[in-house]
Write a protein that holds these residues in place. Structure first.
Motif, PDB file in Angstrom:
ATOM      1  N   GLY A 148      11.172  16.687  39.916  1.00 33.34           N
ATOM      2  CA  GLY A 148      10.769  17.529  38.799  1.00 33.34           C
ATOM      3  C   GLY A 148      10.342  16.691  37.617  1.00 33.34           C
ATOM      4  O   GLY A 148      10.653  15.510  37.537  1.00 33.34           O
ATOM      5  N   THR A 149       9.614  17.315  36.742  1.00 34.81           N
ATOM      6  CA  THR A 149       9.180  16.657  35.520  1.00 34.81           C
ATOM      7  C   THR A 149       9.665  17.482  34.335  1.00 34.81           C
ATOM      8  O   THR A 149      10.123  18.604  34.508  1.00 34.81           O
ATOM      9  N   SER A 150       9.530  16.920  33.182  1.00 33.56           N
ATOM     10  CA  SER A 150       9.886  17.654  31.984  1.00 33.56           C
ATOM     11  C   SER A 150       8.641  17.799  31.121  1.00 33.56           C
ATOM     12  O   SER A 150       8.185  16.844  30.520  1.00 33.56           O
ATOM     13  N   ALA A 151       8.093  18.984  31.122  1.00 35.89           N
ATOM     14  CA  ALA A 151       6.919  19.274  30.305  1.00 35.89           C
ATOM     15  C   ALA A 151       7.298  20.335  29.282  1.00 35.89           C
ATOM     16  O   ALA A 151       6.580  21.302  29.074  1.00 35.89           O
ATOM     17  N   ALA A 152       8.445  20.164  28.682  1.00 35.94           N
ATOM     18  CA  ALA A 152       8.984  21.173  27.766  1.00 35.94           C
ATOM     19  C   ALA A 152       8.035  21.408  26.603  1.00 35.94           C
ATOM     20  O   ALA A 152       7.424  20.485  26.079  1.00 35.94           O
ATOM     21  N   ARG A 153       7.926  22.661  26.258  1.00 34.73           N
ATOM     22  CA  ARG A 153       7.102  23.077  25.117  1.00 34.73           C
ATOM     23  C   ARG A 153       7.627  24.417  24.650  1.00 34.73           C
ATOM     24  O   ARG A 153       8.408  25.045  25.351  1.00 34.73           O
ATOM     25  N   PRO A 154       7.209  24.873  23.514  1.00 31.20           N
ATOM     26  CA  PRO A 154       7.669  26.184  23.060  1.00 31.20           C
ATOM     27  C   PRO A 154       7.390  27.253  24.119  1.00 31.20           C
ATOM     28  O   PRO A 154       6.329  27.275  24.749  1.00 31.20           O
ATOM     29  N   PHE A 155       8.340  28.126  24.319  1.00 33.12           N
ATOM     30  CA  PHE A 155       8.274  29.155  25.358  1.00 33.12           C
ATOM     31  C   PHE A 155       6.955  29.922  25.327  1.00 33.12           C
ATOM     32  O   PHE A 155       6.342  30.172  26.357  1.00 33.12           O
ATOM     33  N   GLU A 156       6.523  30.278  24.148  1.00 34.92           N
ATOM     34  CA  GLU A 156       5.319  31.093  23.996  1.00 34.92           C
ATOM     35  C   GLU A 156       4.056  30.371  24.445  1.00 34.92           C
ATOM     36  O   GLU A 156       3.027  30.985  24.683  1.00 34.92           O
ATOM     37  N   GLU A 157       4.112  29.045  24.570  1.00 36.96           N
ATOM     38  CA  GLU A 157       2.943  28.260  24.961  1.00 36.96           C
ATOM     39  C   GLU A 157       2.856  27.997  26.457  1.00 36.96           C
ATOM     40  O   GLU A 157       1.903  27.393  26.922  1.00 36.96           O
ATOM     41  N   VAL A 158       3.838  28.425  27.217  1.00 33.49           N
ATOM     42  CA  VAL A 158       3.846  28.155  28.651  1.00 33.49           C
ATOM     43  C   VAL A 158       3.026  29.230  29.361  1.00 33.49           C
ATOM     44  O   VAL A 158       3.364  30.409  29.332  1.00 33.49           O
ATOM     45  N   SER A 159       1.952  28.800  30.002  1.00 33.07           N
ATOM     46  CA  SER A 159       1.059  29.728  30.695  1.00 33.07           C
ATOM     47  C   SER A 159       1.617  30.098  32.071  1.00 33.07           C
ATOM     48  O   SER A 159       2.532  29.449  32.589  1.00 33.07           O
ATOM     49  N   GLN A 160       1.027  31.114  32.660  1.00 34.69           N
ATOM     50  CA  GLN A 160       1.416  31.519  34.017  1.00 34.69           C
ATOM     51  C   GLN A 160       1.214  30.374  35.006  1.00 34.69           C
ATOM     52  O   GLN A 160       2.058  30.135  35.862  1.00 34.69           O
ATOM     53  N   ASP A 161       0.103  29.659  34.898  1.00 38.75           N
ATOM     54  CA  ASP A 161      -0.150  28.518  35.785  1.00 38.75           C
ATOM     55  C   ASP A 161       0.914  27.440  35.633  1.00 38.75           C
ATOM     56  O   ASP A 161       1.331  26.827  36.624  1.00 38.75           O
ATOM     57  N   MET A 162       1.356  27.207  34.411  1.00 37.21           N
ATOM     58  CA  MET A 162       2.412  26.216  34.178  1.00 37.21           C
ATOM     59  C   MET A 162       3.718  26.654  34.829  1.00 37.21           C
ATOM     60  O   MET A 162       4.411  25.837  35.435  1.00 37.21           O
ATOM     61  N   TRP A 163       4.055  27.953  34.687  1.00 32.27           N
ATOM     62  CA  TRP A 163       5.272  28.467  35.321  1.00 32.27           C
ATOM     63  C   TRP A 163       5.191  28.285  36.830  1.00 32.27           C
ATOM     64  O   TRP A 163       6.148  27.846  37.476  1.00 32.27           O
ATOM     65  N   GLU A 164       4.050  28.647  37.421  1.00 29.40           N
ATOM     66  CA  GLU A 164       3.901  28.559  38.868  1.00 29.40           C
ATOM     67  C   GLU A 164       3.977  27.117  39.355  1.00 29.40           C
ATOM     68  O   GLU A 164       4.619  26.831  40.372  1.00 29.40           O
ATOM     69  N   ALA A 165       3.351  26.191  38.649  1.00 31.03           N
ATOM     70  CA  ALA A 165       3.414  24.786  39.032  1.00 31.03           C
ATOM     71  C   ALA A 165       4.842  24.263  38.944  1.00 31.03           C
ATOM     72  O   ALA A 165       5.300  23.511  39.816  1.00 31.03           O
ATOM     73  N   ASP A 166       5.557  24.659  37.899  1.00 32.91           N
ATOM     74  CA  ASP A 166       6.945  24.229  37.728  1.00 32.91           C
ATOM     75  C   ASP A 166       7.840  24.780  38.845  1.00 32.91           C
ATOM     76  O   ASP A 166       8.680  24.065  39.391  1.00 32.91           O
ATOM     77  N   LEU A 167       7.648  26.046  39.185  1.00 36.62           N
ATOM     78  CA  LEU A 167       8.432  26.642  40.266  1.00 36.62           C
ATOM     79  C   LEU A 167       8.093  26.014  41.612  1.00 36.62           C
ATOM     80  O   LEU A 167       8.984  25.786  42.440  1.00 36.62           O
ATOM     81  N   ASP A 168       6.810  25.719  41.857  1.00 35.55           N
ATOM     82  CA  ASP A 168       6.417  25.066  43.100  1.00 35.55           C
ATOM     83  C   ASP A 168       7.104  23.715  43.241  1.00 35.55           C
ATOM     84  O   ASP A 168       7.581  23.361  44.315  1.00 35.55           O
ATOM     85  N   LEU A 169       7.166  22.971  42.155  1.00 34.94           N
ATOM     86  CA  LEU A 169       7.769  21.644  42.192  1.00 34.94           C
ATOM     87  C   LEU A 169       9.290  21.704  42.270  1.00 34.94           C
ATOM     88  O   LEU A 169       9.900  21.138  43.176  1.00 34.94           O
ATOM     89  N   LYS A 170       9.913  22.400  41.347  1.00 29.03           N
ATOM     90  CA  LYS A 170      11.368  22.340  41.219  1.00 29.03           C
ATOM     91  C   LYS A 170      12.105  23.300  42.143  1.00 29.03           C
ATOM     92  O   LYS A 170      13.106  22.921  42.756  1.00 29.03           O
ATOM     93  N   LEU A 171      11.638  24.518  42.244  1.00 23.39           N
ATOM     94  CA  LEU A 171      12.336  25.494  43.084  1.00 23.39           C
ATOM     95  C   LEU A 171      11.886  25.411  44.536  1.00 23.39           C
ATOM     96  O   LEU A 171      12.689  25.172  45.434  1.00 23.39           O
ATOM     97  N   PHE A 172      10.598  25.585  44.767  1.00 14.32           N
ATOM     98  CA  PHE A 172      10.136  25.628  46.148  1.00 14.32           C
ATOM     99  C   PHE A 172      10.182  24.264  46.822  1.00 14.32           C
ATOM    100  O   PHE A 172      10.350  24.176  48.040  1.00 14.32           O
ATOM    101  N   GLY A 173      10.089  23.179  46.054  1.00 11.76           N
ATOM    102  CA  GLY A 173      10.302  21.854  46.635  1.00 11.76           C
ATOM    103  C   GLY A 173      11.701  21.743  47.222  1.00 11.76           C
ATOM    104  O   GLY A 173      11.899  21.256  48.336  1.00 11.76           O
ATOM    105  N   ALA A 174      12.692  22.231  46.481  1.00 15.30           N
ATOM    106  CA  ALA A 174      14.083  22.221  46.972  1.00 15.30           C
ATOM    107  C   ALA A 174      14.244  23.145  48.171  1.00 15.30           C
ATOM    108  O   ALA A 174      14.953  22.812  49.132  1.00 15.30           O
ATOM    109  N   VAL A 175      13.577  24.292  48.141  1.00 15.22           N
ATOM    110  CA  VAL A 175      13.645  25.218  49.277  1.00 15.22           C
ATOM    111  C   VAL A 175      13.037  24.568  50.512  1.00 15.22           C
ATOM    112  O   VAL A 175      13.626  24.604  51.608  1.00 15.22           O
ATOM    113  N   HIS A 176      11.857  23.959  50.368  1.00 17.19           N
ATOM    114  CA  HIS A 176      11.200  23.316  51.514  1.00 17.19           C
ATOM    115  C   HIS A 176      12.091  22.225  52.115  1.00 17.19           C
ATOM    116  O   HIS A 176      12.258  22.136  53.334  1.00 17.19           O
TER     117      HIS A 176
END
Length: 168
Positions: free
Chosen positions: A94-122
């Protein structure tokens, strides 16, 4: 310290630096076979050299994207091919691309989940069958939310969870 890890095999994602590297170093120092997974081959090779120099254990390295199932399957299969088993999985990529909540786009959420959550699931899906064949194993999932930049005041979350399979 003897944690009973001599000859056990561990896969550590995000293993080229930070918490993953420190975890891999500690596992190798206890006599575990270690496979390191991260995206950058150069950083992985440097980490493996440091671990080998300090512990005498020669880590296996995989430049892989944990969000890609074929990369994950290859890393697990090659680890089993070399060491004969998987006993411990540390999902730490995982990486840390922290930014204000309101600035996180849908694409950013999906990329983060793919890396941190689904990477662990895989990785868990790929490793658990080998752990069951061995009579058990352990999965450790490491992630943190918050901590950098403009976070929401008063809200912090850390997650460290251990899942144990079998009768080790």
């Amino acid at each position: 310290m003897n944690l009973g890890l001599q000859g056990k095999t561990a896969i550590v994602t995000g293993g080229s630096k930070g918490i993953g590297f420190a975890t891999a170093m500690a596992l190798a120092a206890e006599g575990a076979n270690v496979a390191l997974v991260a995206r950058g081959l150069e950083a992985l090779q440097k980490a493996a050299e440091q671990i080998a120099a300090q512990t005498g254990q020669e880590p296996l390295v995989f430049a892989a994207d944990v969000s890609e199932e074929q990369d994950v399957r290859m890393a697990v299969e090659k680890t089993v091919e070399r060491f004969g088993s998987v006993d411990i999985l540390v999902n730490n990529a995982g990486t840390s691309a922290a930014r204000p909540f309101e600035e996180v786009s849908q694409d950013m959420w999906e990329a983060d989940l793919d890396l941190k959550l689904f990477g662990a699931v895989h990785f868990s899906r790929a490793a658990v069958p080998y752990m069951r064949q061995n009579g058990g194993g352990a999965i450790l999932n490491v992630t943190a939310v918050g901590g950098k930049g403009n976070h929401i005041p008063g809200i912090r979350c850390c997650f460290l969870r251990h899942r144990y399979f079998g009768e080790h």
